[in-house]
Design a protein around this motif. Structure first.
Motif, PDB file in Angstrom:
ATOM      1  N   PRO A   1      -9.626 -11.319 -48.956  1.00 10.78           N
ATOM      2  CA  PRO A   1      -9.725 -12.739 -49.310  1.00 10.78           C
ATOM      3  C   PRO A   1     -10.843 -12.968 -50.321  1.00 10.78           C
ATOM      4  CG  PRO A   1      -9.373 -12.510 -46.959  1.00 10.78           C
ATOM      5  CD  PRO A   1      -9.584 -11.122 -47.486  1.00 10.78           C
ATOM      6  N   VAL A   2     -10.596 -13.810 -51.325  1.00  8.44           N
ATOM      7  CA  VAL A   2     -11.524 -13.921 -52.443  1.00  8.44           C
ATOM      8  C   VAL A   2     -12.918 -14.345 -51.990  1.00  8.44           C
ATOM      9  CG1 VAL A   2      -9.746 -14.288 -54.177  1.00  8.44           C
ATOM     10  CG2 VAL A   2     -10.699 -16.259 -52.957  1.00  8.44           C
ATOM     11  N   GLN A   3     -13.004 -15.215 -50.964  1.00  7.52           N
ATOM     12  CA  GLN A   3     -14.333 -15.627 -50.526  1.00  7.52           C
ATOM     13  C   GLN A   3     -15.055 -14.466 -49.848  1.00  7.52           C
ATOM     14  OE1 GLN A   3     -11.554 -16.745 -49.093  1.00  7.52           O
ATOM     15  NE2 GLN A   3     -11.745 -16.688 -46.855  1.00  7.52           N
ATOM     16  N   ASP A   4     -14.295 -13.570 -49.192  1.00 12.48           N
ATOM     17  CA  ASP A   4     -14.897 -12.412 -48.560  1.00 12.48           C
ATOM     18  C   ASP A   4     -15.331 -11.380 -49.595  1.00 12.48           C
ATOM     19  OD1 ASP A   4     -14.091 -13.778 -46.365  1.00 12.48           O
ATOM     20  OD2 ASP A   4     -12.785 -12.222 -45.550  1.00 12.48           O
TER      21      ASP A   4
ATOM     22  N   ALA B   1     -10.529 -15.979 -41.689  1.00  9.97           N
ATOM     23  CA  ALA B   1     -10.284 -17.420 -41.587  1.00  9.97           C
ATOM     24  C   ALA B   1     -11.298 -18.085 -40.669  1.00  9.97           C
ATOM     25  CB  ALA B   1      -8.862 -17.665 -41.080  1.00  9.97           C
ATOM     26  N   LEU B   2     -11.614 -17.436 -39.562  1.00  8.48           N
ATOM     27  CA  LEU B   2     -12.589 -18.002 -38.633  1.00  8.48           C
ATOM     28  C   LEU B   2     -13.984 -18.054 -39.251  1.00  8.48           C
ATOM     29  CD1 LEU B   2     -11.817 -16.704 -35.022  1.00  8.48           C
ATOM     30  CD2 LEU B   2     -12.068 -19.080 -35.782  1.00  8.48           C
ATOM     31  N   PHE B   3     -14.365 -16.986 -39.944  1.00  7.00           N
ATOM     32  CA  PHE B   3     -15.683 -16.980 -40.577  1.00  7.00           C
ATOM     33  C   PHE B   3     -15.772 -18.099 -41.609  1.00  7.00           C
ATOM     34  CE2 PHE B   3     -18.971 -15.789 -43.552  1.00  7.00           C
ATOM     35  CZ  PHE B   3     -19.985 -15.317 -42.726  1.00  7.00           C
ATOM     36  N   ASN B   4     -14.706 -18.272 -42.354  1.00  7.89           N
ATOM     37  CA  ASN B   4     -14.679 -19.335 -43.361  1.00  7.89           C
ATOM     38  C   ASN B   4     -14.820 -20.704 -42.715  1.00  7.89           C
ATOM     39  OD1 ASN B   4     -14.261 -20.311 -46.102  1.00  7.89           O
ATOM     40  ND2 ASN B   4     -12.235 -20.932 -45.442  1.00  7.89           N
ATOM     41  N   GLU B   5     -14.125 -20.895 -41.580  1.00 10.80           N
ATOM     42  CA  GLU B   5     -14.146 -22.191 -40.891  1.00 10.80           C
ATOM     43  C   GLU B   5     -15.474 -22.457 -40.196  1.00 10.80           C
ATOM     44  OE1 GLU B   5     -12.132 -24.104 -36.875  1.00 10.80           O
ATOM     45  OE2 GLU B   5     -11.001 -22.614 -38.021  1.00 10.80           O
ATOM     46  N   ARG B   6     -15.965 -21.471 -39.455  1.00 10.49           N
ATOM     47  CA  ARG B   6     -17.136 -21.683 -38.607  1.00 10.49           C
ATOM     48  C   ARG B   6     -18.462 -21.616 -39.373  1.00 10.49           C
ATOM     49  NH1 ARG B   6     -15.706 -20.949 -33.106  1.00 10.49           N
ATOM     50  NH2 ARG B   6     -13.565 -21.701 -32.943  1.00 10.49           N
TER      51      ARG B   6
ATOM     52  N   PHE C   1     -21.712  -9.198 -40.730  1.00  2.77           N
ATOM     53  CA  PHE C   1     -21.786  -7.738 -40.631  1.00  2.77           C
ATOM     54  C   PHE C   1     -20.475  -7.164 -40.093  1.00  2.77           C
ATOM     55  CE2 PHE C   1     -22.638  -4.131 -37.747  1.00  2.77           C
ATOM     56  CZ  PHE C   1     -23.112  -3.197 -38.657  1.00  2.77           C
ATOM     57  N   LEU C   2     -19.941  -7.750 -39.047  1.00  8.99           N
ATOM     58  CA  LEU C   2     -18.702  -7.255 -38.451  1.00  8.99           C
ATOM     59  C   LEU C   2     -17.501  -7.534 -39.348  1.00  8.99           C
ATOM     60  CD1 LEU C   2     -19.444  -8.368 -34.803  1.00  8.99           C
ATOM     61  CD2 LEU C   2     -19.248  -5.993 -35.602  1.00  8.99           C
ATOM     62  N   LEU C   3     -17.484  -8.690 -40.004  1.00 10.34           N
ATOM     63  CA  LEU C   3     -16.385  -9.016 -40.915  1.00 10.34           C
ATOM     64  C   LEU C   3     -16.326  -8.016 -42.066  1.00 10.34           C
ATOM     65  CD1 LEU C   3     -14.145 -10.924 -41.979  1.00 10.34           C
ATOM     66  CD2 LEU C   3     -15.960 -12.189 -43.159  1.00 10.34           C
ATOM     67  N   LEU C   4     -17.463  -7.768 -42.689  1.00 13.69           N
ATOM     68  CA  LEU C   4     -17.487  -6.848 -43.833  1.00 13.69           C
ATOM     69  C   LEU C   4     -17.141  -5.432 -43.397  1.00 13.69           C
ATOM     70  CD1 LEU C   4     -20.666  -8.045 -45.800  1.00 13.69           C
ATOM     71  CD2 LEU C   4     -18.317  -8.905 -45.892  1.00 13.69           C
ATOM     72  N   ALA C   5     -17.608  -5.027 -42.219  1.00 16.68           N
ATOM     73  CA  ALA C   5     -17.326  -3.676 -41.730  1.00 16.68           C
ATOM     74  C   ALA C   5     -15.841  -3.483 -41.459  1.00 16.68           C
ATOM     75  CB  ALA C   5     -18.136  -3.387 -40.468  1.00 16.68           C
ATOM     76  N   CYS C   6     -15.175  -4.523 -40.948  1.00 15.25           N
ATOM     77  CA  CYS C   6     -13.760  -4.367 -40.603  1.00 15.25           C
ATOM     78  C   CYS C   6     -12.864  -4.368 -41.831  1.00 15.25           C
ATOM     79  CB  CYS C   6     -13.311  -5.446 -39.612  1.00 15.25           C
ATOM     80  SG  CYS C   6     -12.851  -7.047 -40.317  1.00 15.25           S
ATOM     81  N   GLU C   7     -13.373  -4.826 -42.970  1.00 17.51           N
ATOM     82  CA  GLU C   7     -12.551  -4.890 -44.182  1.00 17.51           C
ATOM     83  C   GLU C   7     -12.645  -3.621 -45.033  1.00 17.51           C
ATOM     84  OE1 GLU C   7     -12.279  -9.711 -44.869  1.00 17.51           O
ATOM     85  OE2 GLU C   7     -13.959  -8.634 -45.772  1.00 17.51           O
ATOM     86  N   THR C   8     -13.226  -2.572 -44.494  1.00 19.92           N
ATOM     87  CA  THR C   8     -13.334  -1.293 -45.195  1.00 19.92           C
ATOM     88  C   THR C   8     -11.958  -0.707 -45.485  1.00 19.92           C
ATOM     89  OG1 THR C   8     -15.498  -0.790 -44.246  1.00 19.92           O
ATOM     90  CG2 THR C   8     -14.174   1.082 -44.943  1.00 19.92           C
ATOM     91  N   SER C   9     -11.801  -0.146 -46.660  1.00 25.34           N
ATOM     92  CA  SER C   9     -10.491   0.379 -47.086  1.00 25.34           C
ATOM     93  C   SER C   9      -9.988   1.509 -46.203  1.00 25.34           C
ATOM     94  CB  SER C   9     -10.584   0.877 -48.531  1.00 25.34           C
ATOM     95  OG  SER C   9     -11.421   2.020 -48.627  1.00 25.34           O
TER      96      SER C   9
END
Length: 479
Positions: free
Chosen positions: A164-167, A420-425, A443-451
């Motif tokens: 997601p572009v914001q991420d 979506a939750l990070f964006n909302e909350r 930290f957890l969001l970025l870690a889970c988006e690893t290729s």
């Protein structure tokens, strides 16, 4: 800047200071004195280093500590190729040894380094301060820092087309925070180029526009792209890939963002860099015309800096050999920013660079006028996809054989839920990025988006990604 805040890597909260440091560095820059007129050509070699974070510090997936995959390899040397872990760790350190040795010999070594944030955190977590000491020496001390160019990256090694572009922007900013906390804001100010994870370039017009816009607004001046992921405005392949180009991305609403692009030629093959192929290719090239001036072409390659027997074992002697042979020659090793500075000193302006765009966009713009909007863009993409089964807007990377979207619903769905939750909350709610809850969820969001959670297909790796996404969701819901 503290490297750790509340037990987590410093990945947010200092956005204003980061922006000021980068802006100040740009204002104080002094162009190098390299004379491109004496060169026939040049070559640039970059080493990409990455290890993901995985929930493997314990037997139960849902409660296991998040550790580096390198740490897991070290702890389980009898599984798979885990016996390579100590060599991997040395690979992350060794340029900090090689560069000073070559400089002491009176040579002119060059290397570009691309380290993911997850790798940096994982190595610090493992107590590998020796790696950081070696890297700090070549990053901050003269004359080593003139030989080494760091490239920016996404903190979690996230692929841009399916993030997601914001991420994606959060990843870019997090890496800048983390790098500055380790090496200092002055060193961050010298990071001018960006290396996309997996060389993945978005080609969906709105996503591609946001990709370039993010890089420019975060202070980057150039980006490395894979040759087959871009095209000329009329859809033809590039004519002169060894010259810098101007990557221009226009959105469906008519907005345009541009950035200088350096083209990595050929596909992904660690042997290309391990055997210093860019040098030998460059030796066969001669100066070209650009903007009414004669300039040396630049052969640019990037490869994993640790994977494969050739890189682990054959790269060191070959690197030393080529640095000795090329130093002072008409085909020297160069880092991209010093090459671009030399062209600027010649009078080359951004408008002199040939324009390119992400591959596949010519077919879209044949049927869509900028400004017609995202709904009309979707109609055009759906129609083109229906007419041609090979057409897609999933982006391009170092290989055309892997989609970063198709077949990964089991991990993409929870990632998208976490996003979506990070964006909302947090983002929409205006929670300060210095807030501890914000940092933990990020930290957890970025870690889970690893290729890696997609590259290795279904199985344990997608389970890892889904579990990290679950924890990110939990952290967002608890806020």
């Amino acid at each position: 800047m503290d490297e750790y805040v509340d037990g987590l890597p410093n990945i947010c909260g200092e956005e204003t200071m980061i922006a000021r440091a980068i802006a100040a560095s740009r204002e104080q820059r002094v162009f190098n004195s390299m004379d491109p007129a004496r060169l026939d050509s040049g070559f640039a070699a970059a080493l990409h280093m990455h290890q993901p974070l995985i929930p493997a510090g314990g037997q139960d997936l849902k409660s296991a500590a998040v550790i580096s995959n390198l740490a897991w390899m070290m702890d389980n040397p009898d599984q798979g190729d885990n016996h390579n872990a100590p060599v991997f760790a040395w690979c992350y350190k060794r340029m900090g040894e090689f560069i000073p040795q070559l400089l002491d010999q009176g040579l002119s070594p060059r290397v570009m380094l691309d380290y993911s944030g997850t790798l940096l955190h994982g190595m610090r977590q493992m107590g590998r301060d020796d790696v950081f000491d070696a890297l700090t020496r070549i990053t901050r001390e003269d004359p080593s820092r003139g030989a080494v160019e760091w490239l920016g990256s996404t903190w979690g090694h996230a692929v841009a087309p399916s993030t997601p572009v914001q991420d994606f922007r959060l990843h870019v900013s997090a890496w800048q925070h983390h790098f500055a906390a380790i090496f200092g804001t002055e060193a961050l100010g010298r990071v001018r180029g960006f290396s996309p994870a997996e060389m993945a370039l978005p080609n969906q017009p709105d996503v591609a526009y946001e990709f370039v816009r993010t890089l420019v607004e975060c202070g980057y001046e150039w980006v490395m792209v894979q040759e087959h992921t871009v095209e000329q405005p009329d859809g033809r392949p590039l004519d002169r890939p060894h010259l810098p180009h101007r990557l221009t991305c226009t959105s469906s609403t008519g907005e345009t963002a541009t950035i200088t692009a350096i083209v990595k030629t050929q596909g992904s093959d660690t042997k290309l860099v391990a055997q210093m192929q860019p040098y030998y290719e460059a030796k066969g090239l001669r100066p070209l015309q650009l903007g009414g001036r004669t300039v040396p072409p630049l052969v640019t390659q990037i490869a994993d800096g640790e994977n494969g027997g050739v890189m682990m074992n054959e790269f060191p002697p070959k690197y030393f050999e080529v640095m000795a042979e090329s130093s002072g020659s008409s085909t020297p090793a160069l880092n991209v920013s010093e090459y671009l500075d030399a062209l600027t000193a010649l009078g080359i302006q951004p408008e002199d660079l040939p324009p390119i765009q992400p591959a596949g966009q010519h077919r879209v713009w044949e049927r869509l006028a900028p400004g017609e909007g995202p709904e009309r863009l979707k109609e055009v993409i759906d129609r083109l996809s229906g007419e041609d089964g090979g057409f897609h807007m999933d982006g391009g990377s170092w290989t055309n054989n892997i989609s970063w979207v198709s077949g990964y619903d089991s991990v993409l769905a929870p990632m998208q839920r976490a996003s979506a939750l990070f964006n909302e909350r947090f983002l929409k709610a205006g929670v300060p990025s210095s807030d501890p809850a914000y940092r933990r969820a990020l930290f957890l969001l970025l870690a889970c988006e690893t290729s890696c959670y997609r590259y290795w297909g279904q199985g344990l790796w997608t389970d890892y990604g889904a579990e990290l996404a679950r924890r990110a969701i939990e952290a967002c819901e608890a806020a």
